[in-house]
Design an enzyme around this catalytic site. Structure first.
Site, mmCIF file in Angstrom:
data_model
loop_
_atom_site.group_PDB
_atom_site.id
_atom_site.type_symbol
_atom_site.label_atom_id
_atom_site.label_comp_id
_atom_site.label_asym_id
_atom_site.label_seq_id
_atom_site.Cartn_x
_atom_site.Cartn_y
_atom_site.Cartn_z
ATOM 1 N N LYS A 34 -10.138 -4.867 -4.953
ATOM 2 C CA LYS A 34 -11.086 -3.758 -5.082
ATOM 3 C C LYS A 34 -10.477 -2.563 -5.782
ATOM 4 O O LYS A 34 -11.139 -1.819 -6.473
ATOM 5 C CB LYS A 34 -11.437 -3.246 -3.679
ATOM 6 C CG LYS A 34 -12.434 -3.998 -2.910
ATOM 7 C CD LYS A 34 -12.402 -3.405 -1.502
ATOM 8 C CE LYS A 34 -13.346 -4.095 -0.568
ATOM 9 N NZ LYS A 34 -13.091 -3.694 0.822
ATOM 10 N N LYS B 288 0.827 -1.219 0.000
ATOM 11 C CA LYS B 288 0.000 0.000 0.000
ATOM 12 C C LYS B 288 0.857 1.264 0.000
ATOM 13 O O LYS B 288 0.448 2.283 -0.550
ATOM 14 C CB LYS B 288 -0.987 -0.006 1.171
ATOM 15 C CG LYS B 288 -1.983 -1.151 1.056
ATOM 16 C CD LYS B 288 -3.408 -0.786 1.371
ATOM 17 C CE LYS B 288 -4.319 -1.876 0.804
ATOM 18 N NZ LYS B 288 -5.670 -1.881 1.264
ATOM 19 N N LYS C 88 -3.694 -10.993 -7.152
ATOM 20 C CA LYS C 88 -4.938 -11.034 -6.374
ATOM 21 C C LYS C 88 -6.002 -10.121 -6.991
ATOM 22 O O LYS C 88 -5.686 -8.997 -7.392
ATOM 23 C CB LYS C 88 -4.644 -10.570 -4.934
ATOM 24 C CG LYS C 88 -5.828 -10.681 -3.984
ATOM 25 C CD LYS C 88 -5.535 -10.084 -2.601
ATOM 26 C CE LYS C 88 -6.082 -8.686 -2.461
ATOM 27 N NZ LYS C 88 -6.384 -8.247 -1.093
HETATM 28 P P1 ATP Z 1 -7.924 -3.800 -1.209
HETATM 29 O O1 ATP Z 1 -7.766 -4.598 -2.439
HETATM 30 O O2 ATP Z 1 -8.429 -2.424 -1.434
HETATM 31 O O3 ATP Z 1 -6.742 -3.878 -0.316
HETATM 32 P P2 ATP Z 1 -9.498 -5.981 -0.294
HETATM 33 O O4 ATP Z 1 -10.171 -6.359 -1.561
HETATM 34 O O5 ATP Z 1 -8.368 -6.821 0.199
HETATM 35 O O6 ATP Z 1 -9.072 -4.471 -0.368
HETATM 36 P P3 ATP Z 1 -10.740 -5.989 2.319
HETATM 37 O O7 ATP Z 1 -11.900 -5.257 2.843
HETATM 38 O O8 ATP Z 1 -9.425 -5.562 2.826
HETATM 39 O O9 ATP Z 1 -10.674 -5.907 0.759
HETATM 40 O O10 ATP Z 1 -10.952 -7.549 2.529
HETATM 41 C C1 ATP Z 1 -12.126 -8.170 2.941
HETATM 42 C C2 ATP Z 1 -11.951 -9.672 2.981
HETATM 43 O O11 ATP Z 1 -11.864 -10.190 1.669
HETATM 44 C C3 ATP Z 1 -10.687 -10.156 3.688
HETATM 45 O O12 ATP Z 1 -11.001 -11.303 4.460
HETATM 46 C C4 ATP Z 1 -9.767 -10.541 2.587
HETATM 47 O O13 ATP Z 1 -8.853 -11.532 2.970
HETATM 48 C C5 ATP Z 1 -10.748 -11.062 1.572
HETATM 49 N N1 ATP Z 1 -10.237 -10.960 0.208
HETATM 50 C C6 ATP Z 1 -9.878 -9.829 -0.417
HETATM 51 N N2 ATP Z 1 -9.489 -10.081 -1.685
HETATM 52 C C7 ATP Z 1 -9.609 -11.433 -1.841
HETATM 53 C C8 ATP Z 1 -9.349 -12.303 -2.943
HETATM 54 N N3 ATP Z 1 -8.924 -11.855 -4.108
HETATM 55 N N4 ATP Z 1 -9.606 -13.630 -2.778
HETATM 56 C C9 ATP Z 1 -10.066 -14.096 -1.592
HETATM 57 N N5 ATP Z 1 -10.325 -13.313 -0.523
HETATM 58 C C10 ATP Z 1 -10.102 -11.998 -0.633
#
Ligand code: ATP
Ligand code: LTN
Length: 337
Positions: A204, A119, A201
């Site tokens: 968002k 980040k 990955k």
């Molecule tokens: P950002 O990408 O902005 O860092 P994020 O997509 O990781 O955000 P969070 O709110 O931080 O979103 O995560 C919410 C949940 O979703 C967490 O348990 C995280 O481990 C899970 N998660 C996020 N992305 C994935 C993914 N690609 N596959 C599986 N689980 C995910």
């Protein structure tokens, strides 16, 4: 039912940040299981808005995303009567415990956290203290509730390990105070990857939204994104993440959205072309998400109900969190009347 040694239901805690729209990665790795777990565990689910502000947020969007996430949780089957469902900033104990835990956390270990490094690279103009302190606030979230298990995607594993380290440090310095939590990872889909870059990955905040399926994308957008998904050389539809990352990612998604095992999915598509396979995955995802979107929209129209849920949730969460905080304050020597 998951019972702890003292005969009570095990305590389960998780949270999602109300940043942007959720992706199917968030859904598969986290939210989809939240409802399934609520009968077996004493579940606490939060909306982590205090974590969200570690990256600059537009205030109106943050407010909107907060209610959208709450409605999404409920639309996915989380029952606010069965679980404690609340907004992190409504329980001041989170910030208070995070401050104490900061004094049990070393700057060096925070600088080494993978998410902080990622980040910081992404937001080089705003490497704020909150971004660095993110794991300590997360430890406070988890430890306040004497959590036994934390269902999250594998990207959060390092945060869970540091939570255990901080808890153990505090327990050793004083006396047993915090439960050491365990991570709970789904067997299929704990890391869903980007459809256009299946080694990365699905996130968002990805720069190219075409590789990311959002839970509020409409049917056409969902199907279009899957049609464009990158596959691998060879024609076989086989689960082999090292040799076939694109196809394996799609198989994981299909498996979760249909409830079939990965092996069943492989058999279903044996002899099929990639085009037909990708279309089927898109349709399965849309079939599941569209009714959730409809329910989410219905809930969002009833703001009074959502406010009531948050109010009850905040009261229940605060009562539990304040018990742990009081113990901590006593142990560290904060004077009380
Ligand atoms: P950002 O990408 O902005 O860092 P994020 O997509 O990781 O955000 P969070 O709110 O931080 O979103 O995560 C919410 C949940 O979703 C967490 O348990 C995280 O481990 C899970 N998660 C996020 N992305 C994935 C993914 N690609 N596959 C599986 N689980 C995910
Ligand atoms: N950092 C988490 C969100 C989160 C969380 C938590 C998850 C904040 N506090 C406590 C589990 C337990 C993420 O998913 N990015």
């Amino acid at each position: 039912m998951e019972i702890a040694s003292e005969g009570r239901k095990k305590i389960l805690y998780s949270a999602v940040q109300p940043t942007n729209n959720l992706t199917i990665g968030n859904y598969i790795g986290a939210v989809n299981n939240f409802a399934a777990l609520q009968n077996d565990y004493d579940c606490i689910y939060a909306i982590a808005n205090m974590h969200a502000i570690t990256v600059r947020q537009e205030p109106a969007a943050l407010r909107r995303n907060t209610l959208a996430l709450l409605a999404f949780y409920i639309a996915c089957g989380i029952d606010p009567e069965k679980c404690t469902l609340y907004l992190q900033s409504h329980v001041s104990a989170h910030a208070e415990l995070a401050w104490v835990l900061n004094t049990f956390t070393y700057v060096g270990e925070m600088e080494r956290m993978t998410q902080f490094k990622d980040k910081s690279a992404k937001h080089a103009d705003n490497i704020n203290m909150g971004l660095m302190d993110y794991p300590v606030l997360m430890a406070a979230d988890i430890l306040l509730y004497q959590t036994d298990v934390v269902p999250v995607g594998v990207d959060q594993r390092q945060h869970l390990e540091i939570t255990r380290d901080i808890a153990a440090r505090f327990n050793n310095a004083y006396s047993p105070t915090f439960t050491l939590p365990e991570g709970l990872y789904v067997k299929v889909g704990a890391k869903i990857n980007d459809l256009l870059d299946p080694l990365k990955k699905m996130s968002k905040s990805s720069e190219n939204p075409n590789g990311v399926v959002f839970v509020n994308d409409d049917r056409d957008a969902i199907i279009k994104k899957f049609k464009r998904a990158v596959t691998d050389s060879g024609a076989e539809i086989k689960y082999d993440p090292a040799a076939k990352p694109g196809v394996s990612n799609l198989l994981s998604i299909y498996s979760v959205f249909t409830g079939k095992s990965v092996e069943e999915c492989e058999n279903e598509f044996s002899g099929c072309g990639y085009g037909q396979f990708k279309l089927a995955v898109g349709e399965a995802v849309a079939d599941k998400l569209i009714p959730i979107q409809t329910e989410q929209a219905r809930l969002l129209a009833d703001k009074q109900y959502l406010d009531d849920v948050l109010k009850t949730g905040a009261e229940r969460a605060a009562a539990r969190a304040n018990k742990t905080l009081a113990k901590v304050y006593k142990k560290i020597g904060f004077y009380r009347f």
